[in-house]
Design a protein around this motif. Sequence first.
Motif, mmCIF file in Angstrom:
data_model
loop_
_atom_site.group_PDB
_atom_site.id
_atom_site.type_symbol
_atom_site.label_atom_id
_atom_site.label_comp_id
_atom_site.label_asym_id
_atom_site.label_seq_id
_atom_site.Cartn_x
_atom_site.Cartn_y
_atom_site.Cartn_z
ATOM 1 N N VAL A 352 0.839 -1.197 0.000
ATOM 2 C CA VAL A 352 0.000 0.000 0.000
ATOM 3 C C VAL A 352 0.876 1.249 0.000
ATOM 4 O O VAL A 352 1.790 1.387 0.828
ATOM 5 C CB VAL A 352 -0.935 0.012 1.231
ATOM 6 N N PHE A 353 0.597 2.145 -0.923
ATOM 7 C CA PHE A 353 1.269 3.442 -0.925
ATOM 8 C C PHE A 353 0.620 4.347 0.116
ATOM 9 O O PHE A 353 1.270 4.922 0.992
ATOM 10 C CB PHE A 353 1.189 4.072 -2.322
ATOM 11 N N GLN A 354 -0.690 4.460 0.019
ATOM 12 C CA GLN A 354 -1.487 5.183 1.000
ATOM 13 C C GLN A 354 -2.900 4.614 0.887
ATOM 14 O O GLN A 354 -3.390 4.367 -0.215
ATOM 15 C CB GLN A 354 -1.482 6.692 0.706
ATOM 16 N N ALA A 355 -3.539 4.382 2.016
ATOM 17 C CA ALA A 355 -4.805 3.642 2.027
ATOM 18 C C ALA A 355 -5.828 4.194 1.038
ATOM 19 O O ALA A 355 -6.529 3.428 0.357
ATOM 20 C CB ALA A 355 -5.375 3.637 3.444
ATOM 21 N N LYS A 356 -5.909 5.523 0.921
ATOM 22 C CA LYS A 356 -6.910 6.127 0.043
ATOM 23 C C LYS A 356 -6.399 6.330 -1.384
ATOM 24 O O LYS A 356 -7.163 6.740 -2.261
ATOM 25 C CB LYS A 356 -7.356 7.470 0.622
ATOM 26 N N LEU A 357 -5.116 6.044 -1.592
ATOM 27 C CA LEU A 357 -4.520 6.265 -2.918
ATOM 28 C C LEU A 357 -4.068 4.975 -3.581
ATOM 29 O O LEU A 357 -3.462 4.996 -4.649
ATOM 30 C CB LEU A 357 -3.343 7.240 -2.812
ATOM 31 N N GLY A 358 -4.343 3.854 -2.926
ATOM 32 C CA GLY A 358 -4.046 2.571 -3.549
ATOM 33 C C GLY A 358 -2.649 2.068 -3.265
ATOM 34 O O GLY A 358 -1.958 2.516 -2.347
ATOM 35 N N THR A 359 -2.230 1.133 -4.085
ATOM 36 C CA THR A 359 -0.933 0.473 -3.903
ATOM 37 C C THR A 359 0.170 1.213 -4.652
ATOM 38 O O THR A 359 -0.090 2.148 -5.417
ATOM 39 C CB THR A 359 -1.003 -0.961 -4.437
ATOM 40 N N ILE A 360 1.391 0.766 -4.418
ATOM 41 C CA ILE A 360 2.515 1.341 -5.160
ATOM 42 C C ILE A 360 2.392 0.986 -6.637
ATOM 43 O O ILE A 360 2.792 1.769 -7.512
ATOM 44 C CB ILE A 360 3.856 0.854 -4.577
ATOM 45 N N PHE A 361 1.813 -0.180 -6.939
ATOM 46 C CA PHE A 361 1.562 -0.541 -8.333
ATOM 47 C C PHE A 361 0.657 0.508 -8.969
ATOM 48 O O PHE A 361 0.902 0.963 -10.105
ATOM 49 C CB PHE A 361 0.912 -1.922 -8.411
ATOM 50 N N ASP A 362 -0.410 0.890 -8.254
ATOM 51 C CA ASP A 362 -1.316 1.927 -8.767
ATOM 52 C C ASP A 362 -0.569 3.229 -9.007
ATOM 53 O O ASP A 362 -0.821 3.929 -9.992
ATOM 54 C CB ASP A 362 -2.462 2.163 -7.784
ATOM 55 N N LYS A 363 0.324 3.546 -8.103
ATOM 56 C CA LYS A 363 1.097 4.784 -8.263
ATOM 57 C C LYS A 363 1.949 4.728 -9.526
ATOM 58 O O LYS A 363 2.024 5.718 -10.268
ATOM 59 C CB LYS A 363 1.978 5.021 -7.032
ATOM 60 N N THR A 364 2.586 3.596 -9.791
ATOM 61 C CA THR A 364 3.415 3.496 -10.996
ATOM 62 C C THR A 364 2.579 3.654 -12.265
ATOM 63 O O THR A 364 3.058 4.206 -13.258
ATOM 64 C CB THR A 364 4.184 2.168 -11.049
ATOM 65 N N GLU A 365 1.335 3.163 -12.221
ATOM 66 C CA GLU A 365 0.441 3.338 -13.368
ATOM 67 C C GLU A 365 0.204 4.817 -13.625
ATOM 68 O O GLU A 365 0.253 5.284 -14.775
ATOM 69 C CB GLU A 365 -0.886 2.623 -13.101
#
Length: 692
Positions: A352-365
């Motif tokens: 998890v990157f941040q609970a409301k911002l999704g995972t680190i995978f989501d961040k890379t997207e």
Amino acid sequence: MSQHTLLIEVGTEELPPKALKSLSQAFSQSIVNSLTAQGLDVGAVTSFAAPRRLAVSIAKVPSATPLNEVEMWGPPAHIAFDKDGEPTKAGIAFAQKNGVDINALSVANDGKIDKVFVQIKQGGDAVAALLAPIVEQALAELPIPKRMRWGAKRVEFVRPVHWLVMLHGDQIVDGQVMGLQSGRNSRGHRFHCNEAVPIATADNYAAALEAAYVLADYDARQQRIVSQVEACANQLGGIAQMAPSLLDEVTALVEWPVALAGKFESRFLAVPAEALISSMGEHQKYFHLTDTNGALLPYFITVANLESKDPAQVIDGNERVIRPRLSDAAFFFETDKKVSLESQRERLKNIVFQAKLGTIFDKTERVAKLAKSIAERVNGNAEKAERAGILCKSDLVTNMVGEFDTMQGIAGYYYALNDGEDNEVAQALNEQYLPRFAGDQLPQTQTGTLLALADRLDTLVGIFGIGQQPTGSKDPFALRRASLGVLRLLVEKQLPLDLRELLEAAIAQHAALPAADGLTDTVLQYMLDRFRAWYEDAQIAPEIFMAVSAKDLSQPLDIDNRVKAVQAFAQLPEADALAAANKRVANILAKLDQQPSQGVNTALLKDDAERALAEAITQQKSTIAPLFANSHYTEVLSSLAGMQSTVDTFFDQVMVMADDIAVRNNRLALLAELRALFLDVADISLLVRAKA
């Protein structure tokens, strides 16, 4: 009054090495501040700091505080004494407060009313009687995040305290600090001289301890370490690399430094040098060696805290300790290379990157899409930018980064090359974290620059978008540093990008953000406010930045160009007068119910001074138009500075608010055009504040 050197030493268990230097500085400064607050003039101050002691030596400290006669004013005379001249409760209280008899009170006029006053003597206190509370206060105010207790004692400190030395010249200053009675006995080296060391006089402190194998002077000890390490490196034909932070830490770990050189197997050089350096420096506190080309050599230098009878044995022990560490690094490197970064990326879905911002995978997207978008705006390689964004966090789940967190990004670079990725993409994986701190280097590649921008912008809009913007003391996601990083990248890399547009593009990558209303403006203002600190550090007056920020611009590179232009303009001899004139014009126009019509009717220009100003404005328009179009703001303002005498003459000879309404409005239109010339660059009327 006698003057002698004052010595204070607090002996402890081993103090935190990373904090020793700051603790020593704070301790000494507090003692000095307290003494000067008592009106004492003191001489040279020498701080001492070693693993088991904090000390300070202050020359020429008087034995007592200065004796001064001061006037103390009290209540009005008619309140201090009744109509019969007898003292009232107020008068008696004033006398008691100042420790005098009621008959010692006098009456005088303070310039407004008759008041009672008394002359009393203050000071003359023995420094010996003041010292213990001063030391207690200094220790209590040290920047210690967590204190501890020891034994049955109630006192708290960063480490247990075992002895206290307080001397004024050759005399013991009697007192208790942290439950310890002061004396003259220090302690020698824990192994070479583990016994009491009497300090005969305060001036003999450093020499007495050096005889007991303790170099108490932090700077002198550090210089000895540097000399010894460099000597070892020279013998090995290498160059010792002593990072300031590691050098400070090693200095804080030893009382009697002895540098010793060791070696490791050359096969480990196949491992990324950064991993080996991290292992040697962070875990073992070793200094590494390089050749003249900067390549790592298979040697290290350790600093022992004693003189061994068998140095070879100590070296062998250190070599045996470092070998498994380097073996681990080699194993992690070889193991990680068997799995591509793209495959590793799948594991990011579980972090998890941040609970409301999704995972680190989501961040890379999000970062990949944003990096591609930014690349398209600067005619960069969008494909490389997107690819770097996709892989940018994959090394976080590797064994190497798991063991050596400083390898984040660096490991990604090596693994990307191993996977056959484009060289610039590989470099970008490391450069995404640049700049890491103020003054740090910037990415060298365009793809690295774009990735660094995208990563920070995504974090900024995301954290602000969930309502967790920084407070005065808390900034868990380092958004201040991220903002300054973005500004530096845009300005120093000469990227003419609009920050508002970038933020909107970053927000668009998020599916939904709870605090989305007005988010762009909020984040934009927060980031531009970081410019204030930027320019303050560059010794640029706040009014200069305010003059530019009044334009409500959102392109950092353009803002920086204007700030530099206004800074140069402010140094010109014409600047004061033109800034004042602009202020005057702004005030005149601000009082109007409606702004004057655009355009000046030359037929209504009656006076030579206003005709001269109109001609100067017309000439300047044609002169500065090409300069302004190319953002040559310094040249624009330099050209406008030539109007000073014409503007001054206009205000000296022309009545703006003429009785004839048509003439008045025409003159107002002329002033509006004058102000517009300067406003195209900045509102220089705000520079008047800097001259106030």
